[in-house]
Scaffold this active site. Structure first.
Site, mmCIF file in Angstrom:
data_model
loop_
_atom_site.group_PDB
_atom_site.id
_atom_site.type_symbol
_atom_site.label_atom_id
_atom_site.label_comp_id
_atom_site.label_asym_id
_atom_site.label_seq_id
_atom_site.Cartn_x
_atom_site.Cartn_y
_atom_site.Cartn_z
ATOM 1 C CB VAL A 1 -0.972 0.028 1.203
ATOM 2 C CG1 VAL A 1 -2.028 -1.037 1.060
ATOM 3 C CG2 VAL A 1 -0.245 -0.108 2.517
ATOM 4 N N PRO B 1 2.441 4.594 -1.289
ATOM 5 C CG PRO B 1 2.616 6.827 -2.034
ATOM 6 C CD PRO B 1 2.007 5.498 -2.391
ATOM 7 C CG ASP B 2 -1.786 4.650 0.968
ATOM 8 O OD1 ASP B 2 -2.955 5.025 0.960
ATOM 9 O OD2 ASP B 2 -1.222 4.185 -0.043
ATOM 10 C CG HIS B 3 1.726 2.616 6.035
ATOM 11 N ND1 HIS B 3 1.410 1.755 5.016
ATOM 12 C CD2 HIS B 3 1.011 2.208 7.112
ATOM 13 C CE1 HIS B 3 0.534 0.864 5.455
ATOM 14 N NE2 HIS B 3 0.280 1.111 6.722
ATOM 15 N N GLY C 1 1.458 9.651 5.157
ATOM 16 C CA GLY C 1 0.868 10.126 6.403
ATOM 17 C C GLY C 1 1.916 10.648 7.365
#
Length: 804
Positions: free
Chosen positions: A557, A559-561, A564
């Site tokens: 997933v 570059p979501d982490h 954030g």
């Protein structure tokens, strides 16, 4: 633009891991002084090199001043002490004990400056059995569980592109440094922070035991061999002029695709409204979509998809990223001088603050370029006023955050503040639930919700009503931060733009995020992580070759982490600035910018030497032997990286082959690159006779970077993670069993470990918040519930009385 960290002084003793942290702080306005040894940092020779300039060094050290200090000389150590005495933050990446042995370790420097925040970032941290081991990005990919999920079923694992780990470690280090500094402003006391790059990747890159983690239940020893069959999660199709990726997640998206296909009878069954059914039928469905898409260009498909509500994105190579109009117009890429006499097109930076890019301002320094300026001044620090609280309290106690964030990015961003003491109120509408809540099975809580929404409170509020907007504005009048990651313009269309909220509360900080940002021709594009990766060149590099149709990033997933975390760090910088100015600000983070910064060295190399950057599989263009090697057992692997001639000599010693050291085919890096197949075969023959752990431990004992490929459940028993107590247990009454979860990412000397208050049910604290925060009477709350404005938990008495 006045950047938020102006006046904050950072001493940068990094050389490798951590240098991107200081670059991020410099982008945000801190005065960063890069301290190099005589002759310059070792990272000045890091490839790729163009025109004699290390591109990674040039990018990661921009916006910094540069001095030279000889730490093996007492006069040099005195110079370092004088710099530390007037600094706020020190970040160093030297081997554990290196500075202390010279009398200038973090503890020594904090004796003379108790307010100093000292941060050490090393491959594995300051203690544990791996403390003195060497690491490269490939080693961390293998040991973190990322590698075991990357690749195609039945094939060897595929190493993700280099650069993603360095930026991830840098952002978490910057966050940790600012968190400790923010705490210092309130307590008057600095502290020591221990950052392990390994733990950052395990917990912060794409965690198996975290939001949307693929190991929610994977705690047994029989975790499946081979790679997950993830290609059809976000499939890629050929079209008239390249390739596109599609994300069919929601029922409405599939229905639109079904209509576009001409409503084929074989897919009319409602069961195909579900992802698993379509996945099972991919062998029949994909040819239909591919035949349709073959008639269109990439741009036409993206536009048609947007018109139909179908998320489609083009697959861009790094070369195409360089010429994409959106990235030029948005300021993601800028043309500038990166070294004396060398200009290039580069990623500017992560964020926009008050509409202006907080990124590249001036090139990296030459060794000692600013000696005279830095050592010849005595500028007093201006104290930043902050309310006092005791040492050991949570940094964000007293802050209130209104969290409209959704899915992985939203969960990760809000959690940074909730875990550290802020009152984070998640704004939810049961008619439009957060995507994480939709992934639950039966009545059980989704594991991602348990991980991502912990420590929050939930307010059920219908923002599609005028009264709902009025209630939100009442909350915003006393809040500190608003978080949202909707399509650009959504907050403004609701009457909740930064301009409108700041008119109510000048201290408010509003953070908005989207796939491609609010500026540029792609600002309205639908964006999911897989489409961002495809558009920014990540997916094109995450495959076996440029000719391969099989992209191997389907199970991540990214570059979501990390996106954030970027937003959280920038918000924290704005909170620090607000202590001084009393004013809030508007912040914007585009996930595309996060991905492009991580590929910065490839983008610049391609600009300076067109067609030089390609997908290489598990090969390393700059090191040999290097890559992934088979180990004894079923689907067992070990990464090995020979960085230089010293590593080669040590490797030959392990193999008992001193004859290879001076063999003209292998004696130098250039020679080994020319005989890559031969040296790789030598390593593969040796590793194939040993378990991955035995191979790793033997090579690491000799100083050669090596990492066994670890499957996710094995992380829980990894000796380094166990020794550092990297995991604890997260419980919730709606979970069938407790979940492993990170205790902390970095180790802080005085900050407490994260609390683990269970994630709320939708609207669980609606009544509590309205009565205690807004001062509503029970009767007023009941009326708003009956009107559909407030949405308390399902067992709320007002729902029962009204029959809602």
């Amino acid at each position: 633009m006045a950047l938020p960290l102006q006046g904050v002084r950072v001493l940068d003793l990094t050389d490798g891991f951590g240098d991107t942290a200081c670059r991020f702080l410099a982008d945000l306005g801190a005065e960063v002084v890069l301290v190099e040894r005589p002759g310059g940092s070792a990272s000045r020779s890091a490839p790729p090199i163009r025109n004699g300039v290390s591109i990674p060094f040039a990018l990661r050290n921009a916006n910094k001043l540069g001095v030279v200090v000889d730490l093996d000389d007492e006069a040099g150590r005195d110079r370092l002490r004088s710099l530390a005495a007037s600094s706020d933050i020190l970040i160093e990446s030297l081997p554990p004990g290196h500075l202390a042995a010279r009398g200038v370790g973090p503890a020594d420097l904090r004796v003379m400056n108790p307010a100093l925040v000292a941060v050490s970032v090393t491959p594995f941290g300051q203690d544990g059995p791996y403390r003195d081991w060497a690491a490269t990005e490939q080693v961390l990919y293998a040991l973190s569980g990322v590698l075991s999920r990357s690749g195609e079923p039945g094939e060897p694992p595929l190493l993700p592109p280099n650069g993603l780990v360095a930026e991830t470690v840098g952002v978490h280090t910057a966050w940790s440094a600012l968190l400790a500094y923010y705490d210092r402003l309130h307590t008057g006391q600095g502290q020591y922070v221990d950052v392990s790059a390994y733990e950052v990747v395990v917990h912060g890159f794409d965690p198996g035991f975290g939001v949307q983690g693929s190991a929610a239940a994977g705690r047994s020893d029989d975790f499946p061999r081979g790679r997950p069959d993830a290609a059809n999660f976000y499939p890629v199709y050929r079209c008239a002029d390249g390739q596109v990726r599609i994300c069919l997640l929601a029922k409405r998206q599939w229905r639109a695709m079904f209509e576009w296909l001409g409503e084929p009878a074989e897919f009319a069954d409602p069961k195909y409204d579900t992802i698993p059914a379509r996945f099972a039928a991919a062998d029949r469905l994909n040819p239909l979509i591919e035949a349709l898409f073959a008639q269109y260009t990439r741009d036409r498909l993206v536009a048609e998809g947007a018109a139909r509500g179908i998320p489609i994105g083009g697959l861009n190579t790094v070369s195409e990223v360089l010429t994409t109009e959106h990235f030029r117009v948005s300021g993601t890429l800028v043309d500038t001088e990166i070294a004396p006499g060398l200009a290039a097109r580069i990623p500017s930076g992560y964020t926009r603050i008050e509409g202006a890019r907080a990124g590249f301002r001036f090139r990296a320094p030459e060794p000692g370029e600013h000696d005279e300026i830095v050592f010849g001044r005595n500028v007093p620090r201006t104290p930043i006023p902050a309310p006092r609280r005791p040492v050991g309290s949570r940094p964000f106690e007293g802050l209130r955050v209104l969290d409209m964030g959704v899915v992985v990015f939203g969960a990760e961003l809000g959690r940074q503040f909730a875990d550290n003491g802020a009152d984070v109120i998640k704004i939810e509408n049961t008619n439009f639930p957060d995507g994480l809540r939709q992934s639950k099975r039966k009545d059980a809580l989704a594991a991602s919700v348990a991980w991502g929404h912990r420590n929050r409170r939930s307010l059920g509020l219908n923002l599609r009503t005028p009264e709902g907007i009025r209630i939100f504005k009442r909350l915003a009048a006393e809040a500190d931060v608003v978080l949202a990651n909707f399509k650009p313009g959504t907050l403004a269309s609701m009457g909740l733009s930064y301009e409108e909220l700041s008119a109510i509360n000048p201290r408010i900080i509003v953070s908005e995020s989207s796939a491609f940002g609010s500026v540029g021709p792609w600002n309205t594009r639908m964006g999911y992580g897989p489409l961002v990766r495809a558009a920014c060149g990540v997916s094109a590099l995450w495959r076996w070759s440029d000719d391969s149709d099989g992209l191997c990033d389907g199970s991540t997933v990214y570059p979501d982490h990390i996106g954030g975390q970027v937003a959280a760090t920038a918000i924290l910088a704005l909170l620090i600035d607000r202590l001084r100015t009393g004013r809030g600000a508007a912040l914007e983070v585009a996930q595309a910018d996060v991905a492009i910064v991580a590929l910065g060295d490839r983008i610049v190399a391609e600009y300076l030497e067109p067609r030089s950057v390609t997908a290489l599989g598990n090969s390393d263009r700059y090191a040999a032997p290097s890559g992934l090697f088979p180990a004894a057992g079923d689907d067992e692997w070990c990464t090995v990286t020979v960085r230089d001639d010293t590593d080669w000599r040590h490797l030959c010693g392990v193999f008992g082959r001193p004859d290879l050291i001076d063999d003209p085919r292998f004696a130098t890096t250039v020679a080994r690159l020319g005989h890559r197949d031969e040296v790789d075969r030598i390593v593969a023959e040796w590793t194939a006779e040993r378990s991955p752990t035995e191979a790793m431990e033997t090579l690491q004992a000799a100083g050669v970077p090596a990492g066994a490929m670890v499957r996710l459940p094995e992380l829980l028993a990894n000796p380094q993670l166990v020794a550092r107590e990297a995991y604890t247990e997260l419980e919730h009454e709606l979970l069938p069993a407790s979940l492993p979860t990170a205790r902390q990412v970095a180790r802080f000397e005085t900050l407490p470990a994260w609390p683990l208050r269970p994630a709320p049910l939708p609207g669980q604290q609606t009544r509590e918040i309205c009565e205690t925060v807004l001062g509503m009477s029970p009767g007023e709350v009941d009326g708003l519930v009956r009107d559909g404005v407030l949405q308390p938990a399902a067992d709320d008495r007002a729902l029962q009385v009204s029959g809602v």
